[in-house]
Design a protein around this motif. Sequence first.
Motif, PDB file in Angstrom:
ATOM      1  N   PRO A 485       0.815  -1.222   0.000  1.00  0.00           N
ATOM      2  CA  PRO A 485       0.000   0.000   0.000  1.00  0.00           C
ATOM      3  C   PRO A 485       0.845   1.267   0.000  1.00  0.00           C
ATOM      4  CG  PRO A 485      -0.114  -1.109   2.146  1.00  0.00           C
ATOM      5  CD  PRO A 485       0.718  -1.973   1.263  1.00  0.00           C
ATOM      6  N   ALA A 486       2.111   1.173   0.406  1.00  0.00           N
ATOM      7  CA  ALA A 486       2.961   2.361   0.465  1.00  0.00           C
ATOM      8  C   ALA A 486       3.151   2.955  -0.921  1.00  0.00           C
ATOM      9  CB  ALA A 486       4.312   1.996   1.077  1.00  0.00           C
ATOM     10  N   ASN A 487       3.361   2.097  -1.937  1.00  0.00           N
ATOM     11  CA  ASN A 487       3.636   2.645  -3.269  1.00  0.00           C
ATOM     12  C   ASN A 487       2.806   1.996  -4.376  1.00  0.00           C
ATOM     13  OD1 ASN A 487       4.756   0.179  -3.107  1.00  0.00           O
ATOM     14  ND2 ASN A 487       6.888   0.837  -3.397  1.00  0.00           N
ATOM     15  N   ASN A 488       1.734   1.206  -3.939  1.00  0.00           N
ATOM     16  CA  ASN A 488       0.845   0.616  -4.925  1.00  0.00           C
ATOM     17  C   ASN A 488       1.551  -0.290  -5.924  1.00  0.00           C
ATOM     18  OD1 ASN A 488      -1.798   0.943  -4.542  1.00  0.00           O
ATOM     19  ND2 ASN A 488      -2.057   2.691  -5.928  1.00  0.00           N
ATOM     20  N   LEU A 519      -2.417  -0.386 -11.618  1.00  0.00           N
ATOM     21  CA  LEU A 519      -2.337  -0.017 -10.204  1.00  0.00           C
ATOM     22  C   LEU A 519      -1.701   1.357 -10.018  1.00  0.00           C
ATOM     23  CD1 LEU A 519      -1.320  -3.401  -8.503  1.00  0.00           C
ATOM     24  CD2 LEU A 519      -3.453  -2.137  -8.168  1.00  0.00           C
ATOM     25  N   GLU A 520      -0.713   1.661 -10.895  1.00  0.00           N
ATOM     26  CA  GLU A 520      -0.060   2.972 -10.802  1.00  0.00           C
ATOM     27  C   GLU A 520      -1.061   4.111 -10.935  1.00  0.00           C
ATOM     28  OE1 GLU A 520       2.988   3.441 -13.794  1.00  0.00           O
ATOM     29  OE2 GLU A 520       4.100   1.719 -12.957  1.00  0.00           O
ATOM     30  N   THR A 527      -6.604   3.526  -3.505  1.00  0.00           N
ATOM     31  CA  THR A 527      -5.501   2.828  -2.853  1.00  0.00           C
ATOM     32  C   THR A 527      -5.890   2.361  -1.457  1.00  0.00           C
ATOM     33  OG1 THR A 527      -4.011   4.252  -4.061  1.00  0.00           O
ATOM     34  CG2 THR A 527      -3.059   3.036  -2.250  1.00  0.00           C
ATOM     35  N   LYS A 528      -6.760   3.165  -0.803  1.00  0.00           N
ATOM     36  CA  LYS A 528      -7.141   2.812   0.564  1.00  0.00           C
ATOM     37  C   LYS A 528      -8.263   1.776   0.595  1.00  0.00           C
ATOM     38  CE  LYS A 528      -6.119   7.305   2.585  1.00  0.00           C
ATOM     39  NZ  LYS A 528      -6.737   8.341   1.731  1.00  0.00           N
ATOM     40  N   ASP A 529      -8.824   1.469  -0.581  1.00  0.00           N
ATOM     41  CA  ASP A 529     -10.020   0.632  -0.648  1.00  0.00           C
ATOM     42  C   ASP A 529      -9.686  -0.687  -1.356  1.00  0.00           C
ATOM     43  OD1 ASP A 529     -12.393  -0.560  -1.171  1.00  0.00           O
ATOM     44  OD2 ASP A 529     -13.353   1.209  -2.071  1.00  0.00           O
ATOM     45  N   LEU A 530      -9.603  -1.786  -0.582  1.00  0.00           N
ATOM     46  CA  LEU A 530      -9.209  -3.079  -1.170  1.00  0.00           C
ATOM     47  C   LEU A 530     -10.140  -3.502  -2.299  1.00  0.00           C
ATOM     48  CD1 LEU A 530      -8.025  -5.544   1.637  1.00  0.00           C
ATOM     49  CD2 LEU A 530      -6.676  -4.296  -0.047  1.00  0.00           C
ATOM     50  N   VAL A 559      -7.102  -9.053  -3.430  1.00  0.00           N
ATOM     51  CA  VAL A 559      -5.944  -8.198  -3.134  1.00  0.00           C
ATOM     52  C   VAL A 559      -5.646  -8.275  -1.636  1.00  0.00           C
ATOM     53  CG1 VAL A 559      -5.114  -5.815  -3.033  1.00  0.00           C
ATOM     54  CG2 VAL A 559      -6.309  -6.650  -5.079  1.00  0.00           C
ATOM     55  N   ILE A 560      -4.383  -8.533  -1.334  1.00  0.00           N
ATOM     56  CA  ILE A 560      -3.973  -8.626   0.070  1.00  0.00           C
ATOM     57  C   ILE A 560      -2.906  -7.560   0.322  1.00  0.00           C
ATOM     58  CG2 ILE A 560      -2.915 -10.132   1.803  1.00  0.00           C
ATOM     59  CD1 ILE A 560      -3.918 -12.503  -0.002  1.00  0.00           C
ATOM     60  N   ASP A 561      -3.053  -6.853   1.442  1.00  0.00           N
ATOM     61  CA  ASP A 561      -2.024  -5.863   1.817  1.00  0.00           C
ATOM     62  C   ASP A 561      -0.706  -6.564   2.093  1.00  0.00           C
ATOM     63  OD1 ASP A 561      -3.253  -3.491   1.614  1.00  0.00           O
ATOM     64  OD2 ASP A 561      -3.766  -3.286   3.750  1.00  0.00           O
ATOM     65  N   ALA A 562       0.354  -6.089   1.464  1.00  0.00           N
ATOM     66  CA  ALA A 562       1.667  -6.701   1.714  1.00  0.00           C
ATOM     67  C   ALA A 562       2.206  -6.218   3.059  1.00  0.00           C
ATOM     68  CB  ALA A 562       2.627  -6.331   0.592  1.00  0.00           C
TER      69      ALA A 562
END
Length: 562
Positions: A485-488, A519-520, A527-530, A559-562
């Motif tokens: 999530p930091a840099n998509n 994603l870019e 970005t905040k919304d899975l 999509v899983i947050d890394a």
Amino acid sequence: MASPHIESLPAPPPLARGALRVTPLGGLGEIGRNMTVFEHQGKLLVVDCGVLFPEDHQPGIDVILPDFTSIRDRLDDIVAIVLTHGHEDHIGGVPYLLKERADIPVIGSELTLAFISAKLKEHRIRPRTVHVEALDTHTAGPFELEFVAVNHSIPDGLAVAIRTKAGLVLHTGDFKMDQFPLDDRITDLRHFARLGEEGVDLFLTDSTNAEVAGFTTSERELTPAIDHVFATAPRRIIVSSFASHVHRIQQVLDAAHRNGRKVAFVGRSMVRNMGIARDLEYLNIPRGLVVDFGKLESMPDDKVTLICTGSQGEPMAALARMANGDHQISVGDGDTVLLASSLIPGNENAIYGIINKLTDLGANVVHKGNAKVHVSGHASAGELIYCYNIVKPRNVMPVHGESKHLHANGALAVRTGVPEDRVIIGADGVAVDLVKGRATIAGRVPAGLVYVDGQTVGRATEDTLKERRLLREGGVVTVVALVDPANNTLAEPLEFLTKGLVHDDHTFDGVQAEVEKALEKATPAQTKDLEALEGIVARAVSRFVRRKYRREPVVIAVVIDA
Ligand SMILES: [Zn+2]
């Protein structure tokens, strides 16, 4: 002929005092789910409430119902449901209407009421029934009903005359004019004529066979061909039929008896309906002819007849399962399969596929295409013309048929002298008002297809079916994306799981870059919304597969947050 541009019709205005409104909610534009609502002096009368059987493009659907939306707020105004006869496409929807209001009186003939009561028992509904016979009259609110015997492929059919202050309506239900029917009960044209003398203001007639010239052949003329099958079949005879085609099943029973065979009924609705028809003496079964399926299995093959149907009383479903080796009857070499029913229009390809498979299994398949083993249950053009000339209606509204059948029927009315502007070619949901002896289109109410899918009614939508068709045609791809999530960006390579999509280790080569590019472009909110990110990933993969392989699988992204 008056034929509406349905899409542009507004909702009908409140009904004028003293007028009669006729709104078909099913059966116009399709063969099945017949239902017509009559409105007069604030009350509603329903004639028939049937189901439509799904076609190949409606996977997973059990049956299709008429749309009750337009009467749902007025259930208390319904004075009765009249059932013209016991076929599924006229009674199959009744349990669903009675689930909305259980105490609506159900009016019909003896056999029709017996069939619907047995069906309702399975739904744990005890109906309020009113038993009527031909020439009986019955008052339901502002509607004076009178019943007329008609001949059809099931016994005990009734046409219904409806007298109101707005005029006299005659609704034929399904009918034909077999002059030598098995039960000697012919369509009562003498009474049609009496009603004609009185003056029929609106005539609703069965359009199913309006395109067929001449007269429908008598049921009795099938006897030689059916007998020939029984006299020459080397091993078992497996008959498939609708569970309600009592006349045809009588013919099969007679042929089996003459040729020294025993018979078992297979399929819940077939066993149930034939038990009812026998108990009420609409079916004449010689003693000892019918035995249990289990008992028949130990008998020599050339003594065996099985009469079967599908779970909804619809024959092709059971045959399809037999053809696929997925039925308690396993069809084998030397068996004879007799299709004692129509080939349902629209489903011909599926049916020929089934016939081919059964033939591959070694069966001899006898059907209306290669032997005279089926006649229609509906009046052909010749019979309809007779009716128009006898009844001399002031206005005509063809019912029961696809558009082409309705138009063909309307053209017959015009040929007999009904003015073109007095012939209303309607459609499901199109309301027709009878005011001062003249029928005109008043507007349109919702009349979409309502799908029964397992235990749910109306929950499966066109979108559901579209998804199912995509699944069937393109399979499904699940893509798992570990996103930082930091840099998509993707923290690890994408992982793919597929069903029904042909693939190998390189199928998804190149998709990773496209997903990263997509994603870019994600906005900060996305970005905040899975879920939003999952949409972005799924769309990128869909585009890739469509472009590269011309396939449209259903793509599910996780999509899983890394
Ligand atoms: Zn019918």
